[in-house]
Write a protein that holds these residues in place. Structure first.
Motif, mmCIF file in Angstrom:
data_model
loop_
_atom_site.group_PDB
_atom_site.id
_atom_site.type_symbol
_atom_site.label_atom_id
_atom_site.label_comp_id
_atom_site.label_asym_id
_atom_site.label_seq_id
_atom_site.Cartn_x
_atom_site.Cartn_y
_atom_site.Cartn_z
ATOM 1 N N PRO A 1 0.844 -1.204 0.000
ATOM 2 C CA PRO A 1 0.000 0.000 0.000
ATOM 3 C C PRO A 1 0.879 1.253 0.000
ATOM 4 O O PRO A 1 1.814 1.357 0.789
ATOM 5 N N THR B 1 5.534 9.511 1.938
ATOM 6 C CA THR B 1 6.562 10.298 2.638
ATOM 7 C C THR B 1 7.417 9.423 3.555
ATOM 8 O O THR B 1 8.556 9.764 3.849
ATOM 9 N N THR C 1 -0.345 11.090 5.169
ATOM 10 C CA THR C 1 -1.731 10.786 5.524
ATOM 11 C C THR C 1 -1.821 10.171 6.915
ATOM 12 O O THR C 1 -0.827 9.671 7.462
HETATM 13 C C1 FAD Z 1 10.962 15.320 5.963
HETATM 14 C C2 FAD Z 1 9.999 14.442 6.721
HETATM 15 C C3 FAD Z 1 9.561 14.860 7.964
HETATM 16 C C4 FAD Z 1 8.675 14.066 8.674
HETATM 17 N N1 FAD Z 1 8.266 14.506 9.887
HETATM 18 C C5 FAD Z 1 7.419 13.749 10.624
HETATM 19 C C6 FAD Z 1 6.981 14.188 11.901
HETATM 20 O O1 FAD Z 1 7.342 15.277 12.369
HETATM 21 N N2 FAD Z 1 6.151 13.395 12.590
HETATM 22 C C7 FAD Z 1 5.711 12.179 12.108
HETATM 23 O O2 FAD Z 1 4.946 11.493 12.779
HETATM 24 N N3 FAD Z 1 6.121 11.736 10.896
HETATM 25 C C8 FAD Z 1 6.953 12.487 10.138
HETATM 26 N N4 FAD Z 1 7.380 12.034 8.926
HETATM 27 C C9 FAD Z 1 6.919 10.709 8.467
HETATM 28 C C10 FAD Z 1 5.704 10.691 7.528
HETATM 29 O O3 FAD Z 1 5.619 11.865 6.775
HETATM 30 C C11 FAD Z 1 4.361 10.511 8.238
HETATM 31 O O4 FAD Z 1 4.422 9.398 9.075
HETATM 32 C C12 FAD Z 1 3.219 10.372 7.233
HETATM 33 O O5 FAD Z 1 2.006 10.522 7.904
HETATM 34 C C13 FAD Z 1 3.217 9.056 6.500
HETATM 35 O O6 FAD Z 1 2.091 9.031 5.601
HETATM 36 P P1 FAD Z 1 2.191 8.668 4.071
HETATM 37 O O7 FAD Z 1 0.821 8.808 3.533
HETATM 38 O O8 FAD Z 1 3.234 9.459 3.410
HETATM 39 O O9 FAD Z 1 2.628 7.134 4.187
HETATM 40 P P2 FAD Z 1 3.373 6.183 3.149
HETATM 41 O O10 FAD Z 1 4.817 6.497 3.144
HETATM 42 O O11 FAD Z 1 2.691 6.157 1.855
HETATM 43 O O12 FAD Z 1 3.132 4.807 3.877
HETATM 44 C C14 FAD Z 1 3.633 4.534 5.154
HETATM 45 C C15 FAD Z 1 3.312 3.085 5.550
HETATM 46 O O13 FAD Z 1 1.925 2.907 5.691
HETATM 47 C C16 FAD Z 1 1.469 1.844 4.858
HETATM 48 N N5 FAD Z 1 0.110 2.251 4.451
HETATM 49 C C17 FAD Z 1 -0.226 3.447 3.922
HETATM 50 N N6 FAD Z 1 -1.559 3.496 3.755
HETATM 51 C C18 FAD Z 1 -2.064 2.315 4.184
HETATM 52 C C19 FAD Z 1 -3.366 1.782 4.279
HETATM 53 N N7 FAD Z 1 -4.437 2.468 3.893
HETATM 54 N N8 FAD Z 1 -3.505 0.536 4.783
HETATM 55 C C20 FAD Z 1 -2.437 -0.180 5.191
HETATM 56 N N9 FAD Z 1 -1.190 0.280 5.133
HETATM 57 C C21 FAD Z 1 -1.008 1.509 4.637
HETATM 58 C C22 FAD Z 1 2.485 1.779 3.752
HETATM 59 O O14 FAD Z 1 2.498 0.518 3.134
HETATM 60 C C23 FAD Z 1 3.734 2.061 4.516
HETATM 61 O O15 FAD Z 1 4.163 0.925 5.210
HETATM 62 C C24 FAD Z 1 8.240 12.821 8.167
HETATM 63 C C25 FAD Z 1 8.704 12.399 6.922
HETATM 64 C C26 FAD Z 1 9.567 13.196 6.197
HETATM 65 C C27 FAD Z 1 10.047 12.720 4.873
#
Ligand code: FAD
Lengths: 754, 284
Positions: free
Chosen positions: B31, B36, B113
């Motif tokens: 997924p 990010t 997200t």
């Molecule tokens: C520069 C930077 C700064 C950041 N700062 C923070 C911060 O301050 N605090 C923090 O908490 N995080 C931070 N993050 C981490 C990240 O941005 C967050 O955790 C974000 O919410 C992840 O969401 P995404 O949609 O990008 O997930 P993705 O990267 O798309 O997925 C993350 C994981 O979730 C799984 N997944 C996604 N959707 C589903 C679904 N519907 N069902 C089952 N599995 C699923 C994916 O397979 C993967 O394992 C940061 C990242 C970066 C690059």
């Protein structure tokens, strides 16, 4: 003073004009090495030692892999002696029988794609026998303190003035303490990257991201077994360097050049951020021990310093970093009895290297923290003590140099203290008062920074600048600045253009300052040591003045306007073709330096600075917030005030990171642990405090128009100012950088336990 | 040697199609939400490069924030920007809105997200404590149906969730802040912005006439999973809020967590500051 330069009303010097390279960079036209198309080019990849110390038994290629698709270079392929000619010849280009740090190159691979090169690397087995390793500053500092013969000393140097031990024995009070700081990564925006192309004549053309084009020529010609003129080096646009692109690019140039010569085609290596942090030079970790004596009247009787740098696996240029360190370790204060014992110890880590300040920030970190301790022992406030003891014109430095000219002390100190109302604010400091919602503290540091090369460096390098009279465009004659100094984001091209225009007495549009190419420029020395504006700039100014004179002689009349210049220059070019004039830098008359005893004039001049930091510490979390920095600097004549302030603002942010954030250790495998931007924490915009910055000008008359160095200065004094402010806020004296809430907590618990 | 470029990224037209793919090992993909976390982990070798990824970003069924009788329902693909700017979330789940506003920077908040933050299952994920204090639930869907998972049972271990390979998280249902209660989120990071947490936490508390009726408190980055502090929560119910109580809260909260040393902080600091943080959450 060079006789050829006439004094005139400067037009461009002193003006905060925009950067001459700004438009190209803002519009995305500037070409960094990774933007360049390299026809027929292959990618290079470095195969690295897996542990911090080992004997290399051999490299075994996997017979199942098709090696005909790639080119492999090992130490055996090096045509000349396997060494980089730095300050000694101890570091190999590629390890041959022993490696001394995790990540040291053992082989190089080039392939049409980076993926294939990396895949090949996975099929090359490294056979080695692991040996014991020393990994940290703490281990070598312990060895030093216990006189352990296992300590590997890469070099040493002392400074002696009077008899410090006798003076300590007589002193009214003795104050002792140790100060340490860890590695710091330069973290330029653009990672390291170079391309090498074989030239038709058996030579090689190297271009890309670098600070010092001539270093590559002179440091590699032995290994490549090529005469210097067959190694041509050209700078591409550079996205930051901070010393990180001083000596390291020679190593990388060695990798791409060897691969290109063997593959008979261009080869490029651009590191990703992770590789860049893991395998390139960092600021030297430091351990220093101060033993100082005070007289009854609050003057300083003696300063004795042990100054130990962690040099990493090889000497490279650590001796000179240590020299700058010891020359600043007791600088700035009046004292007749000084002893400084400097040394560089080996650890099995990536060789430490150049980083903005080059040993001075490490020295000033200890010194200016310790000055607060001395003030307290003398029963004085930090500012009273500094005002009473600071060097002023006519005083003598630890090497016996008499400060005869251009001394911005005590001006910078007095003005800073006044601007921030230090005396008033000092009384408001919290000193860890229980029950407060927030703890406030203010701290000061005061320092000098030797401008240009240390000791006889400038005399040995004999920096030259050239000005070419040539066509800038068809029908448009002008002056082209020819120097080996590089633009890396600091504004060198702009400042040199301003100086050239004023030397010629012309508009900026009649001057051009292209990136250096060793085929076209004389050696004006490396772009380091805050020397570009002061030394090279003064040569450019001198050369431009000579060029104007030559044209006036040709015409038999003075040139009073741009139009006259255009006519006369066109006539000259049509008749004789291009004209080149050069100007050499000369040290002030009477300069004396003994490189053995470190007595004499250690620098032609000094820039001066004072930093005041105001901090807030959250009693709930011990979180540290630097709220405001007030600073005055004497950098001599300010050529471009906007760029100079930019240097200071940026440098202070870098120093802020060094002070309270940038923590990088060595993991169990001997590699840097914070090896990504996720874990290597630098300040963001939100962390930057309010800054109140200003200059006082004490021009340096021996290098017209009188600039001194600025580039490194902002890195020098912030850490101790912050540590001093944190003590005023919390009552806790922190002696290890960076100062983090974790360390404050640990320290507060120790104090409670006592 | 496989790299990010080798991943086949598939874009389902509907949730049903995505679930059908996930049902079969031969069509199943990792997924991919905002990417990010995943893009960074793939690039750095922290996460294995999969054959396929299934992009959930465009699925309308996974978007939206609405009020239901069970609580506020938040679609899995809701971004941090949407969380922090939704009037509904700000009013009824203020700690979640506050936490979302501290994630990374604006660019990350536009892409990251709620499901990605939860499913990444990092102990430093900033949203988890604010979800745990609501006693809400996550909903997972598969080709064979839907399943509600109490949030208290969702995090099963370091980077592990009680979600099957054929399932996708589709929404979170979070009981709104009850009348008379308040919520807070507090984060101790490595710097003022773009900071991963050293310790962060949230609490939902109801105080009546100076006495604590109920407390839900949760901390992140102090254990392999985000945790509630059940001992403290039980002990505190019915007690009067005063200086002595706050001091005792600090002591008990600190004693109830067992953090570790890592690159961002130390076990001793985390343990101490956990107590300070819980105390600060309770101080009005
Ligand atoms: C520069 C930077 C700064 C950041 N700062 C923070 C911060 O301050 N605090 C923090 O908490 N995080 C931070 N993050 C981490 C990240 O941005 C967050 O955790 C974000 O919410 C992840 O969401 P995404 O949609 O990008 O997930 P993705 O990267 O798309 O997925 C993350 C994981 O979730 C799984 N997944 C996604 N959707 C589903 C679904 N519907 N069902 C089952 N599995 C699923 C994916 O397979 C993967 O394992 C940061 C990242 C970066 C690059």
């Amino acid at each position: 003073m060079p006789a050829t330069v006439q004094t005139r009303d400067p037009r461009w010097v002193g003006q905060g004009i925009p950067r001459v390279d700004a438009e190209d960079k803002v519009r995305g036209r500037a070409q960094y090495v990774d933007d360049l198309l390299v026809p027929n080019g292959w990618h290079g990849h470095v195969v690295r030692a897996p542990v911090p110390h080992g004997l290399l038994r051999g490299l075994t290629p996997d017979p199942a892999f098709d090696w005909s698709r790639v080119v492999v270079v090992t130490a055996k392929d090096i045509p000349g002696p396997n060494c980089i000619v730095s300050h000694d010849r101890s570091m190999p280009v590629i390890a041959s029988d022993e490696f001394l740090y995790a990540g040291e190159p053992v082989a190089l691979i080039a392939a049409p794609t980076l993926r294939l090169a990396r895949e090949a690397a996975e099929h090359l087995r490294i056979d080695f026998e692991e040996r014991p390793a020393i990994l940290t500053l703490h281990e070598v500092a312990d060895q030093f303190k216990h006189n352990d013969p296992a300590l590997v000393k890469l070099c040493g140097q002392t400074i002696r003035k009077g008899d410090a031990e006798a003076a300590l024995a007589r002193a009214h009070k003795v104050v002792e303490a140790e100060y340490t700081a860890g590695h710091q990564e330069q973290l330029y925006i653009e990672p390291q990257g170079l391309v090498a192309e074989p030239t038709g004549d058996g030579g090689v053309f190297i271009y890309g991201s670098m600070q010092c084009p001539y270093f590559i020529v002179h440091e590699l010609c032995e290994a490549l077994a090529l005469p210097p003129e067959k190694i041509r080096v050209k700078q591409a646009a550079v996205g930051g360097a901070f010393g990180g692109k001083e000596e390291f690019p020679t190593w990388l140039a060695g990798y791409v050049a060897l691969l290109a010569l063997k593959a008979k085609r261009p080869v490029k290596i651009v590191y990703d951020r992770h590789q860049d942090i893991l395998y390139t030079t960092k600021r030297h970790p430091v351990w220093s021990r101060y033993r100082t004596g005070l007289n009854r009247d609050g003057t300083i009787a003696a300063i004795a310093v042990d100054f130990l740098l962690d040099g990493g696996a090889y000497l490279t240029l650590s001796d000179v970093v240590m020299y700058r360190g010891i020359l600043h370790a007791a600088m700035g204060y009046r004292c007749d009895h000084v002893f400084v014992n400097g040394l560089v110890a080996r650890t099995n880590t990536v060789p430490s290297g150049a980083f903005r300040g080059f040993g001075a920030p490490q020295a000033i970190w200890g010194l200016e923290s310790h000055v607060d301790a001395m003030a307290a022992a003398a029963g004085m406030t930090p500012h009273e003590f500094r005002l009473k003891n600071c060097l002023v014109q006519g005083d003598t430095t630890p090497t016996g140099q008499v400060l005869k000219w251009s001394v911005g002390s005590p001006a910078v100190l007095e003005k800073s203290l006044e601007r921030c109302r230090f005396d008033e604010q000092w009384k408001k400091c919290s000193r860890g008062k229980p029950g407060a919602k927030s703890w406030y503290g203010i701290g000061v540091s005061f320092f000098a920074h030797g401008a240009a090369f240390t000791g006889d460096g400038e005399a040995r390098i004999k920096a030259r600048a050239a000005m070419d009279l040539d066509w800038l465009a068809p029908g448009r004659p002008g002056g082209i600045v020819r120097v080996s100094s590089t633009e890396m984001g600091q504004g060198a091209l702009t400042v040199l253009s301003q100086l050239a225009a004023d030397g010629l007495g012309l508009d900026l549009s009649r001057v051009s300052c292209p990136f250096p190419d060793t085929a076209l420029v004389p050696n004006s020395g490396p772009t380091v040591a805050s020397r570009t504006t002061m030394v090279v700039g003064s040569c450019v100014y001198g050369a431009a003045g000579k060029l104007k004179k030559a044209l006036e002689q040709f015409a038999g009349k003075p040139i009073a306007s741009g139009k006259e210049f255009d006519e006369i220059a066109s006539a000259y070019l049509n008749k004789h073709g291009r004209l080149r004039v050069e100007h050499l830098f000369v040290l002030p008359p009477g300069t004396q330096w003994d490189q053995k005893t470190f007595r004499g004039d250690s620098y032609p001049g000094y820039s001066w600075g004072c930093n005041v930091a105001e901090v807030e510490v959250d009693p709930r979390t011990l979180g540290i917030r630097v709220k405001k920095i007030t600073a005055f600097y004497d950098i001599g004549k300010v050529v471009n005030p906007v760029l100079a302030k930019g240097q200071i603002e940026g440098g202070l942010v870098q120093a802020l990171g060094y002070s309270v954030m940038e923590k990088i250790g060595i993991d169990r495998k001997g590699r840097f642990d914070a090896s990504r931007m996720q874990t290597y924490i630098i300040p963001t915009m939100q962390d930057i405090p309010e800054m109140d910055l200003d200059f006082v000008e004490f021009p340096f008359d021996h290098a017209p128009p009188g600039a001194k160095g600025v580039g490194e200065l902002p890195m020098d004094g912030l850490a101790p100012a912050i540590a001093n402010a944190i003590e005023a806020a919390t009552g806790l004296r922190m002696r290890d950088l960076p100062i983090t809430p974790e360390k404050l907590y640990e320290h507060s618990q120790k104090n409670l336990g006592r | 040697m496989r790299t990010v470029e080798d991943i086949e990224i598939r874009f389902p037209g509907s949730l049903a199609e995505a679930l059908a793919w996930q049902a079969d090992e031969k069509t199943r993909g990792r997924p991919l939400a905002g990417g990010t976390d995943l893009m960074v982990q793939w690039e750095s070798g922290v996460a294995a490069i999969p054959e396929r990824a299934v992009s959930l970003w465009g699925l309308k069924e996974l978007k939206g924030i609405r009020e239901t009788p069970r609580g506020i329902e938040i679609g899995a693909m809701t971004t941090h920007t949407e969380l922090r700017s939704s009037p509904l979330v700000r009013e009824k789940l203020p700690a979640l809105a506050a936490a979302a506003a501290t994630v990374g920077g604006r660019q990350i908040q536009n892409r990251g997200t709620i499901a990605g933050n939860v499913a990444n299952a990092s102990p430093a994920g900033d949203l988890a404590p604010t979800l745990l204090i609501t006693d809400g639930l996550a909903t997972a869907a598969s080709a064979s149906g839907r399943r509600d998972i109490p949030l208290a049972k969702l995090f099963t271990g370091y980077r592990k969730l009680d979600v099957r390979a054929d399932e996708l998280l589709v929404s979170f249902t979070l009981p709104a802040l009850p009348a008379g209660a308040r919520e807070k989120f507090h984060k101790i990071g490595t710097r003022a912005a773009q900071a991963i947490s050293k310790v962060m936490g949230a609490c939902r508390v109801r105080v009546q006439n100076g006495t604590i009726v109920s407390l839900a408190v949760s901390l992140g980055s102090v254990a392999p999973v985000p945790v509630r502090l059940p001992e403290l929560e039980q002990w505190i119910a019915g007690r009067r809020v005063d200086l002595n109580l706050l001091e005792e809260v600090e002591r008990r909260a600190s004693a109830e967590v067992h953090p570790i040393d890592d690159i961002r902080s130390t076990a001793t600091y985390r343990k101490w500051v956990s107590g300070r943080l819980v105390r600060a959450l309770l101080e009005a």
